[in-house]
Design a protein around this motif. Sequence first.
Motif, PDB file in Angstrom:
ATOM      1  N   MET A   1      -7.877 -16.922   6.149  1.00 32.29           N
ATOM      2  CA  MET A   1      -7.576 -15.803   7.004  1.00 32.29           C
ATOM      3  C   MET A   1      -6.529 -14.886   6.389  1.00 32.29           C
ATOM      4  O   MET A   1      -6.633 -13.670   6.513  1.00 32.29           O
ATOM      5  CB  MET A   1      -7.094 -16.301   8.354  1.00 32.29           C
ATOM      6  N   GLY A   2      -5.537 -15.484   5.732  1.00 33.27           N
ATOM      7  CA  GLY A   2      -4.500 -14.697   5.074  1.00 33.27           C
ATOM      8  C   GLY A   2      -5.089 -13.782   4.020  1.00 33.27           C
ATOM      9  O   GLY A   2      -4.595 -12.671   3.787  1.00 33.27           O
ATOM     10  N   GLU A   3      -6.147 -14.207   3.372  1.00 31.31           N
ATOM     11  CA  GLU A   3      -6.776 -13.400   2.327  1.00 31.31           C
ATOM     12  C   GLU A   3      -7.462 -12.176   2.929  1.00 31.31           C
ATOM     13  O   GLU A   3      -7.540 -11.134   2.289  1.00 31.31           O
ATOM     14  CB  GLU A   3      -7.783 -14.244   1.521  1.00 31.31           C
ATOM     15  N   ASN A   4      -7.926 -12.299   4.168  1.00 33.45           N
ATOM     16  CA  ASN A   4      -8.509 -11.128   4.850  1.00 33.45           C
ATOM     17  C   ASN A   4      -7.473 -10.030   5.008  1.00 33.45           C
ATOM     18  O   ASN A   4      -7.754  -8.851   4.777  1.00 33.45           O
ATOM     19  CB  ASN A   4      -9.042 -11.530   6.235  1.00 33.45           C
ATOM     20  N   PHE A   5      -6.278 -10.422   5.431  1.00 30.80           N
ATOM     21  CA  PHE A   5      -5.200  -9.430   5.577  1.00 30.80           C
ATOM     22  C   PHE A   5      -4.825  -8.820   4.235  1.00 30.80           C
ATOM     23  O   PHE A   5      -4.580  -7.621   4.121  1.00 30.80           O
ATOM     24  CB  PHE A   5      -3.973 -10.047   6.247  1.00 30.80           C
ATOM     25  N   ARG A   6      -4.749  -9.646   3.203  1.00 32.00           N
ATOM     26  CA  ARG A   6      -4.421  -9.140   1.861  1.00 32.00           C
ATOM     27  C   ARG A   6      -5.496  -8.159   1.384  1.00 32.00           C
ATOM     28  O   ARG A   6      -5.195  -7.130   0.767  1.00 32.00           O
ATOM     29  CB  ARG A   6      -4.300 -10.293   0.862  1.00 32.00           C
ATOM     30  N   TYR A   7      -6.742  -8.514   1.682  1.00 36.67           N
ATOM     31  CA  TYR A   7      -7.848  -7.635   1.281  1.00 36.67           C
ATOM     32  C   TYR A   7      -7.740  -6.289   1.994  1.00 36.67           C
ATOM     33  O   TYR A   7      -7.838  -5.222   1.384  1.00 36.67           O
ATOM     34  CB  TYR A   7      -9.192  -8.308   1.586  1.00 36.67           C
ATOM     35  N   LEU A   8      -7.514  -6.346   3.321  1.00 35.54           N
ATOM     36  CA  LEU A   8      -7.415  -5.099   4.095  1.00 35.54           C
ATOM     37  C   LEU A   8      -6.200  -4.273   3.655  1.00 35.54           C
ATOM     38  O   LEU A   8      -6.283  -3.037   3.561  1.00 35.54           O
ATOM     39  CB  LEU A   8      -7.327  -5.412   5.596  1.00 35.54           C
ATOM     40  N   ASP A   9      -5.103  -4.964   3.376  1.00 32.34           N
ATOM     41  CA  ASP A   9      -3.910  -4.268   2.896  1.00 32.34           C
ATOM     42  C   ASP A   9      -4.190  -3.599   1.545  1.00 32.34           C
ATOM     43  O   ASP A   9      -3.819  -2.431   1.323  1.00 32.34           O
ATOM     44  CB  ASP A   9      -2.745  -5.254   2.784  1.00 32.34           C
ATOM     45  N   ALA A  10      -4.862  -4.347   0.640  1.00 25.47           N
ATOM     46  CA  ALA A  10      -5.183  -3.799  -0.687  1.00 25.47           C
ATOM     47  C   ALA A  10      -6.172  -2.651  -0.552  1.00 25.47           C
ATOM     48  O   ALA A  10      -6.118  -1.672  -1.315  1.00 25.47           O
ATOM     49  CB  ALA A  10      -5.741  -4.891  -1.594  1.00 25.47           C
ATOM     50  N   LYS A  11      -7.073  -2.742   0.419  1.00 26.36           N
ATOM     51  CA  LYS A  11      -8.057  -1.677   0.624  1.00 26.36           C
ATOM     52  C   LYS A  11      -7.364  -0.408   1.103  1.00 26.36           C
ATOM     53  O   LYS A  11      -7.710   0.696   0.666  1.00 26.36           O
ATOM     54  CB  LYS A  11      -9.102  -2.141   1.652  1.00 26.36           C
ATOM     55  N   LYS A  12      -6.380  -0.561   2.012  1.00 25.50           N
ATOM     56  CA  LYS A  12      -5.626   0.606   2.483  1.00 25.50           C
ATOM     57  C   LYS A  12      -4.916   1.281   1.322  1.00 25.50           C
ATOM     58  O   LYS A  12      -4.825   2.500   1.255  1.00 25.50           O
ATOM     59  CB  LYS A  12      -4.564   0.166   3.508  1.00 25.50           C
ATOM     60  N   LYS A  13      -4.405   0.468   0.425  1.00 19.98           N
ATOM     61  CA  LYS A  13      -3.662   0.998  -0.721  1.00 19.98           C
ATOM     62  C   LYS A  13      -4.588   1.375  -1.866  1.00 19.98           C
ATOM     63  O   LYS A  13      -4.120   1.844  -2.895  1.00 19.98           O
ATOM     64  CB  LYS A  13      -2.632  -0.022  -1.200  1.00 19.98           C
ATOM     65  N   ASN A  14      -5.878   1.140  -1.660  1.00 16.87           N
ATOM     66  CA  ASN A  14      -6.891   1.448  -2.668  1.00 16.87           C
ATOM     67  C   ASN A  14      -6.615   0.716  -3.987  1.00 16.87           C
ATOM     68  O   ASN A  14      -6.800   1.254  -5.066  1.00 16.87           O
ATOM     69  CB  ASN A  14      -6.997   2.958  -2.881  1.00 16.87           C
ATOM     70  N   ASN A  15      -6.153  -0.561  -3.845  1.00 17.21           N
ATOM     71  CA  ASN A  15      -5.827  -1.381  -5.009  1.00 17.21           C
ATOM     72  C   ASN A  15      -7.002  -2.336  -5.237  1.00 17.21           C
ATOM     73  O   ASN A  15      -7.093  -3.399  -4.640  1.00 17.21           O
ATOM     74  CB  ASN A  15      -4.526  -2.135  -4.763  1.00 17.21           C
ATOM     75  N   MET A  16      -7.907  -1.943  -6.147  1.00 19.96           N
ATOM     76  CA  MET A  16      -9.125  -2.705  -6.414  1.00 19.96           C
ATOM     77  C   MET A  16      -8.822  -4.089  -6.972  1.00 19.96           C
ATOM     78  O   MET A  16      -9.503  -5.054  -6.641  1.00 19.96           O
ATOM     79  CB  MET A  16     -10.016  -1.956  -7.409  1.00 19.96           C
ATOM     80  N   GLU A  17      -7.828  -4.182  -7.799  1.00 16.39           N
ATOM     81  CA  GLU A  17      -7.496  -5.470  -8.406  1.00 16.39           C
ATOM     82  C   GLU A  17      -7.059  -6.473  -7.337  1.00 16.39           C
ATOM     83  O   GLU A  17      -7.487  -7.620  -7.326  1.00 16.39           O
ATOM     84  CB  GLU A  17      -6.375  -5.265  -9.434  1.00 16.39           C
ATOM     85  N   LYS A  18      -6.207  -6.054  -6.398  1.00 14.91           N
ATOM     86  CA  LYS A  18      -5.731  -6.931  -5.318  1.00 14.91           C
ATOM     87  C   LYS A  18      -6.869  -7.252  -4.341  1.00 14.91           C
ATOM     88  O   LYS A  18      -6.938  -8.355  -3.812  1.00 14.91           O
ATOM     89  CB  LYS A  18      -4.566  -6.280  -4.562  1.00 14.91           C
ATOM     90  N   MET A  19      -7.756  -6.257  -4.128  1.00 12.65           N
ATOM     91  CA  MET A  19      -8.919  -6.490  -3.263  1.00 12.65           C
ATOM     92  C   MET A  19      -9.792  -7.594  -3.863  1.00 12.65           C
ATOM     93  O   MET A  19     -10.218  -8.522  -3.170  1.00 12.65           O
ATOM     94  CB  MET A  19      -9.755  -5.209  -3.093  1.00 12.65           C
ATOM     95  N   LEU A  20     -10.082  -7.490  -5.160  1.00 18.47           N
ATOM     96  CA  LEU A  20     -10.913  -8.469  -5.864  1.00 18.47           C
ATOM     97  C   LEU A  20     -10.245  -9.848  -5.844  1.00 18.47           C
ATOM     98  O   LEU A  20     -10.882 -10.862  -5.587  1.00 18.47           O
ATOM     99  CB  LEU A  20     -11.174  -8.006  -7.302  1.00 18.47           C
ATOM    100  N   GLU A  21      -8.945  -9.869  -6.089  1.00 14.18           N
ATOM    101  CA  GLU A  21      -8.197 -11.128  -6.086  1.00 14.18           C
ATOM    102  C   GLU A  21      -8.270 -11.787  -4.695  1.00 14.18           C
ATOM    103  O   GLU A  21      -8.463 -12.991  -4.571  1.00 14.18           O
ATOM    104  CB  GLU A  21      -6.743 -10.846  -6.463  1.00 14.18           C
ATOM    105  N   ALA A  22      -8.121 -11.001  -3.638  1.00 15.75           N
ATOM    106  CA  ALA A  22      -8.190 -11.517  -2.266  1.00 15.75           C
ATOM    107  C   ALA A  22      -9.591 -12.060  -1.970  1.00 15.75           C
ATOM    108  O   ALA A  22      -9.747 -13.122  -1.351  1.00 15.75           O
ATOM    109  CB  ALA A  22      -7.802 -10.435  -1.267  1.00 15.75           C
TER     110      ALA A  22
END
Length: 186
Positions: free
Chosen positions: A1-22
């Motif tokens: 579940m924590g990875e969902n938040f990280r993904y959404l946070d990375a998506k807001k910031k448009n950080n593809m690397e963090k999105m992929l990592e999540a």
Amino acid sequence: MGENFRYLDAKKKNNMEKMLEALVKQRMYQKRIDQQNLYQRTIEMDQYYTMSENLQKALERADKANYVKTQFLSNMSHDMRTPINGIMGMLLMIEKYRCDEKKVDDCLAKINASSQHLLSLVNDVLDMNKLESGAGELEHISFNLNDVCMQVDQIVKSQAIKEGLHVFEEHPDVRNVNLIGSATNL
């Protein structure tokens, strides 16, 4: 579940690397959960099959025990009638020939043999639990086959005569008449 938040946070910031990592971490986490679930289901299935196998074996043992009981009681019901009929027949003979001491003594001997046989059959019924558990053992005592044949003859002959039958006792080829075993079961 924590990875969902990280993904959404990375998506807001448009950080593809963090999105992929999540997403990778989320997939790894899900894969571990799936493996644990599969392992747990495997254990449960093994337990189910073991329990099912044990129940099947118990059912087979119960069926066998019921079959043995049915056969035993079927045989016993017939076997018990024979000495009872012999006793009743000898009592009628005693009533009829009260004054003939030799005849009365012969009848009393036959009543004794029949009642001893009946007692041994009753004991067998009482020991049925031993038969069910497989713990029943035959006697290992010495006996004389001629004596056993004479006792059987005494038990059966009066009943046979009553039915209009003749009983013949022949065993010329038997050499060893002194045996060890269970005369009653024989």
